[in-house]
Design a protein around this motif. Structure first.
Motif, mmCIF file in Angstrom:
data_model
loop_
_atom_site.group_PDB
_atom_site.id
_atom_site.type_symbol
_atom_site.label_atom_id
_atom_site.label_comp_id
_atom_site.label_asym_id
_atom_site.label_seq_id
_atom_site.Cartn_x
_atom_site.Cartn_y
_atom_site.Cartn_z
ATOM 1 N N ASP A 149 2.200 1.755 -3.442
ATOM 2 C CA ASP A 149 1.116 2.251 -4.296
ATOM 3 C C ASP A 149 0.899 3.749 -4.085
ATOM 4 O OD1 ASP A 149 0.718 -0.264 -5.371
ATOM 5 O OD2 ASP A 149 -1.032 -0.719 -4.101
ATOM 6 N N ILE A 150 0.919 4.189 -2.834
ATOM 7 C CA ILE A 150 0.753 5.620 -2.528
ATOM 8 C C ILE A 150 1.902 6.424 -3.136
ATOM 9 C CG2 ILE A 150 0.811 7.333 -0.671
ATOM 10 C CD1 ILE A 150 -0.689 5.220 1.066
ATOM 11 N N ALA A 151 3.122 5.938 -2.946
ATOM 12 C CA ALA A 151 4.293 6.653 -3.474
ATOM 13 C C ALA A 151 4.232 6.792 -4.990
ATOM 14 C CB ALA A 151 5.579 5.929 -3.062
ATOM 15 N N ASN A 152 3.683 5.789 -5.668
ATOM 16 C CA ASN A 152 3.645 5.798 -7.129
ATOM 17 C C ASN A 152 2.379 6.425 -7.706
ATOM 18 O OD1 ASN A 152 6.152 4.587 -7.312
ATOM 19 N ND2 ASN A 152 5.297 2.524 -7.301
ATOM 20 N N ASP A 153 1.411 6.757 -6.858
ATOM 21 C CA ASP A 153 0.130 7.306 -7.305
ATOM 22 C C ASP A 153 0.233 8.819 -7.506
ATOM 23 O OD1 ASP A 153 -2.543 7.619 -7.959
ATOM 24 O OD2 ASP A 153 -3.200 7.670 -5.872
ATOM 25 N N SER A 154 1.060 9.208 -8.453
ATOM 26 C CA SER A 154 1.276 10.623 -8.720
ATOM 27 C C SER A 154 1.792 10.763 -10.145
ATOM 28 C CB SER A 154 2.309 11.187 -7.735
ATOM 29 O OG SER A 154 2.680 12.495 -8.096
ATOM 30 N N ASN A 155 1.557 11.917 -10.726
ATOM 31 C CA ASN A 155 2.129 12.229 -12.032
ATOM 32 C C ASN A 155 3.568 12.704 -11.902
ATOM 33 O OD1 ASN A 155 -0.172 11.673 -13.619
ATOM 34 N ND2 ASN A 155 -1.067 13.620 -12.995
ATOM 35 N N PHE A 156 4.061 12.786 -10.669
ATOM 36 C CA PHE A 156 5.396 13.305 -10.412
ATOM 37 C C PHE A 156 6.249 12.234 -9.754
ATOM 38 C CE2 PHE A 156 2.406 16.816 -10.294
ATOM 39 C CZ PHE A 156 2.963 17.656 -11.234
ATOM 40 N N GLY A 157 7.552 12.432 -9.732
ATOM 41 C CA GLY A 157 8.454 11.484 -9.099
ATOM 42 C C GLY A 157 9.850 12.047 -8.970
ATOM 43 N N LEU A 158 9.976 13.205 -8.341
ATOM 44 C CA LEU A 158 11.295 13.819 -8.223
ATOM 45 C C LEU A 158 12.144 13.122 -7.167
ATOM 46 C CD1 LEU A 158 13.314 15.970 -9.024
ATOM 47 C CD2 LEU A 158 12.217 17.523 -7.404
ATOM 48 N N ALA A 159 11.668 13.090 -5.937
ATOM 49 C CA ALA A 159 12.468 12.540 -4.850
ATOM 50 C C ALA A 159 11.578 11.798 -3.870
ATOM 51 C CB ALA A 159 13.227 13.656 -4.135
ATOM 52 N N GLY A 160 12.175 10.842 -3.186
ATOM 53 C CA GLY A 160 11.456 10.071 -2.186
ATOM 54 C C GLY A 160 12.366 9.735 -1.022
ATOM 55 N N TYR A 161 11.768 9.177 0.006
ATOM 56 C CA TYR A 161 12.498 8.829 1.217
ATOM 57 C C TYR A 161 11.942 7.525 1.757
ATOM 58 C CZ TYR A 161 14.800 9.465 5.740
ATOM 59 O OH TYR A 161 15.602 9.318 6.834
ATOM 60 N N VAL A 162 12.814 6.607 2.111
ATOM 61 C CA VAL A 162 12.418 5.346 2.723
ATOM 62 C C VAL A 162 13.184 5.225 4.036
ATOM 63 C CG1 VAL A 162 12.364 2.836 2.490
ATOM 64 C CG2 VAL A 162 12.031 4.273 0.473
ATOM 65 N N SER A 163 12.463 4.856 5.097
ATOM 66 C CA SER A 163 13.068 4.754 6.413
ATOM 67 C C SER A 163 12.748 3.398 7.022
ATOM 68 C CB SER A 163 12.514 5.873 7.308
ATOM 69 O OG SER A 163 12.993 5.735 8.628
ATOM 70 N N GLY A 164 13.722 2.802 7.687
ATOM 71 C CA GLY A 164 13.479 1.542 8.368
ATOM 72 C C GLY A 164 14.771 0.935 8.881
ATOM 73 N N THR A 165 14.626 -0.096 9.719
ATOM 74 C CA THR A 165 15.803 -0.749 10.294
ATOM 75 C C THR A 165 16.312 -1.891 9.420
ATOM 76 O OG1 THR A 165 14.349 -2.148 11.629
ATOM 77 C CG2 THR A 165 15.202 -0.139 12.671
ATOM 78 N N ASP A 166 15.447 -2.454 8.581
ATOM 79 C CA ASP A 166 15.842 -3.531 7.669
ATOM 80 C C ASP A 166 16.265 -2.891 6.345
ATOM 81 O OD1 ASP A 166 15.990 -5.604 5.797
ATOM 82 O OD2 ASP A 166 14.312 -6.706 6.688
ATOM 83 N N HIS A 174 0.842 -1.208 0.000
ATOM 84 C CA HIS A 174 0.000 0.000 0.000
ATOM 85 C C HIS A 174 0.873 1.253 0.000
ATOM 86 C CE1 HIS A 174 -3.280 2.590 2.102
ATOM 87 N NE2 HIS A 174 -3.365 2.704 0.793
ATOM 88 N N ALA A 175 1.958 1.230 0.785
ATOM 89 C CA ALA A 175 2.864 2.385 0.833
ATOM 90 C C ALA A 175 3.486 2.648 -0.536
ATOM 91 C CB ALA A 175 3.950 2.158 1.879
#
Length: 185
Positions: free
Chosen positions: A110-127, A107-108
């Motif tokens: 899908d949300i990140a990709n549900d846009s006409n834009f895609g300049l920058a993103g951020y992923v956070s986690g311990t794994d 789902h996360a």
């Protein structure tokens, strides 16, 4: 839930964010480029309110903190943002953050990709392996994992966020002209 925890952390953190010009050591961010752009960002914030998103922190009430010159606007935070809202779909290019909860990793993404834009993103986690797997699935040109940043890495967007790259070898190649010679034996 995690979205509520993030909201609490952001509300606590935003007042300590330092705003300044590029020469100010320790500044988290600076002014926007023009007075018109500052008004545009303020307009996006107003539109978010009109569309029903909850404005948790309003950057339009920002104090210049001693910066009389420059086009400053404070950080803003929206919660309860829905996919049809402008703050979900548009590149605002200002200090505006939206909180969007998700059910699981798919789902996360899908949300990140549900846009006409895609300049920058951020992923956070311990794994880290899982973070990399998520980042590979995102249709975004530049993704930071747990705060990574490197001027040697190419920077640029996907989709309506533009073509081409800055920084690193790919940014250098933007300035070169390539010639193809064909048809000789």
């Amino acid at each position: 839930n995690t979205a509520d925890e993030l909201r609490e952390r952001m509300v606590a953190e935003i007042p300590s964010m330092r705003v300044g010009v590029s020469t100010d050591a320790g500044a988290h961010y600076g002014p926007v480029v023009t007075a018109q752009h500052r008004e545009r960002v303020a307009g996006w914030i107003e539109k978010g309110v009109q569309e029903g998103a909850e404005l948790v922190v309003d950057g339009r009430d920002f104090s210049l903190q001693g910066h009389e010159k420059g086009y400053f606007i404070g950080p803003s935070l929206f919660d309860h943002v829905k996919p049809e809202m402008s703050s979900y779909q548009e590149e605002i290019f200002g200090p505006v953050l939206v909180i969007i909860g998700y059910d699981d990793i798919d789902h996360a993404v899908d949300i990140a990709n549900d846009s006409n834009f895609g300049l920058a993103g951020y992923v956070s986690g311990t794994d880290v392996d899982q973070c990399r797997a998520v980042a590979r699935r995102m249709r975004t040109g530049w993704i930071s994992i747990n705060g990574g940043f490197d001027f040697h890495a190419p920077f640029g967007g996907y989709k309506r966020s533009g073509n081409g790259r800055e920084w690193g070898e790919h940014g250098f190649l933007e300035y070169l002209e390539v010639k193809s010679l064909l048809g000789y034996a």
